[in-house]
Design an enzyme around this catalytic site. Structure first.
Site, PDB file in Angstrom:
ATOM      1  N   CYS A   5      -2.789   2.803   9.160  1.00 16.02           N
ATOM      2  CA  CYS A   5      -3.968   2.089   8.655  1.00 16.02           C
ATOM      3  C   CYS A   5      -4.948   1.681   9.742  1.00 16.02           C
ATOM      4  O   CYS A   5      -6.031   1.202   9.435  1.00 16.02           O
ATOM      5  CB  CYS A   5      -3.577   0.912   7.778  1.00 16.02           C
ATOM      6  SG  CYS A   5      -2.172   0.021   8.278  1.00 16.02           S
ATOM      7  N   HIS A  40       0.875  -1.183   0.000  1.00 18.36           N
ATOM      8  CA  HIS A  40       0.000   0.000   0.000  1.00 18.36           C
ATOM      9  C   HIS A  40       0.904   1.222   0.000  1.00 18.36           C
ATOM     10  O   HIS A  40       1.973   1.195   0.625  1.00 18.36           O
ATOM     11  CB  HIS A  40      -0.826   0.072   1.293  1.00 18.36           C
ATOM     12  CG  HIS A  40      -2.128  -0.671   1.271  1.00 18.36           C
ATOM     13  ND1 HIS A  40      -2.666  -1.230   2.410  1.00 18.36           N
ATOM     14  CD2 HIS A  40      -3.022  -0.900   0.274  1.00 18.36           C
ATOM     15  CE1 HIS A  40      -3.829  -1.789   2.114  1.00 18.36           C
ATOM     16  NE2 HIS A  40      -4.065  -1.602   0.823  1.00 18.36           N
TER      17      HIS A  40
END
Ligand code: ARG
Length: 298
Positions: free
Chosen positions: A292, A196
């Site tokens: 996250c 990511h």
């Protein structure tokens, strides 16, 4: 008209020309009640199935929540859902946006892996009940978009940095640029350990970014250097093992980061940031850390 940039020579704006984006005042977190490693969808999870200490995970999650509260953020806490062990990583299911007038929109994600697809409607429900205009990407054209895992706002500017190639398809950014009327700098990711954008790119303030440079292509790096005055680099050990770059600077001054990132922390302190260390050891087993585990909101 979509504005997706893929090389530094295409950049035809300066940051000052872009409309402002208000600094978020709220932080969403999803309770870790059902957090676990039960499958492997990124290299960090491998060897960790069944290895999460859930009590410890709960303690770590509570400390992080308190950390945001102490900085003055209003917390939005959602329940986790049984059978969705990764829902705790609530940066991934959506991309919230707020314009200079305070109008709020959100683009819902399309999770790349089947294991995480059912998380999205639970997060969407909160946005529908809280004054956001909700948008969906056209699934016929876009295979995957993992929200703020890959789409990261430039601090205080309506400019999106968009990672693609592993969990998000490039095509997502054309639609996002059109829906929100913002430019997108598209950064290709190829190294599965940095799956990511938020594992290798941390927006700190308008002039500063923390990156793991080897996760980017030459073109990507040149776009980062074209728009940031201070590019702070993390080394491989802290970036890979401690997810040092998966930190967050919600107010452009205070950085919340996994504990033990000595080299990165020294660099942050040298640049005038305050560093707040948290243990996210249990969440690292799943390939996630501070960034996250939360979603910034207005
Ligand atoms: N196990 C999760 C996954 O692989 C971790 C997500 C962490 N999120 C992040 N933005 N890096 O999807």
């Amino acid at each position: 008209m979509a504005n997706v940039y893929t090389s530094a020579d295409q950049i035809d704006f300066t940051l000052k020309e872009l409309p402002a984006m208000p600094v978020p005042q709220k932080v969403m977190m999803v309770k870790p009640t059902y957090f676990d490693v039960t499958y492997v969808i990124n290299p960090h999870m491998s060897g960790h199935v069944g290895m999460v200490d859930t009590i410890q995970a709960g303690n770590e999650w509570n400390s992080l929540l308190d950390g945001f509260k102490e900085l003055g953020f209003e917390m939005v806490v959602l329940d986790g859902q049984e059978g969705l062990p990764d829902m705790v990583f609530c940066a991934n299911q959506s991309l919230p946006f707020c314009d200079e007038r305070g109008d709020k929109k959100v683009i819902m994600g399309i999770m790349y892996t089947p294991e995480r697809k059912e998380e999205v409607p639970f997060i969407e429900q909160w946005f529908r009940q809280n004054g956001y205009e909700v948008y969906h990407l056209d699934e016929k054209k876009v295979n995957a978009f993992e929200g703020m895992g890959d789409g990261i706002w430039h601090f205080k500017r309506q400019l999106l940095w968009g990672g693609y190639g592993i969990r998000t398809s490039f095509d997502a950014y054309e639609q996002i640029s059109n829906i929100l009327d913002v430019p997108v700098i598209a950064l290709e990711l190829k190294d599965e350990r940095f799956y990511h954008l938020d594992t290798c790119f941390c927006s700190l303030d308008e002039k500063s970014v923390l990156i793991y440079p080897n996760a980017f292509s030459t073109e990507g790096l040149s776009m980062i250097h074209a728009l940031y005055e201070n590019v702070i680099e993390a080394g491989i050990d802290e970036a890979e093992k401690l997810l040092a770059v998966n930190a967050v600077a919600p107010d452009g001054k205070n950085v919340l980061i996994q504990r033990g990132c000595t080299d990165v922390n020294n660099k942050l302190l040298d640049h005038g940031f305050n560093v707040h260390e948290f243990s996210t050891d249990e969440f690292l087993k799943s390939g996630g850390s501070v960034f996250c585990m939360k979603l910034l909101l207005w």
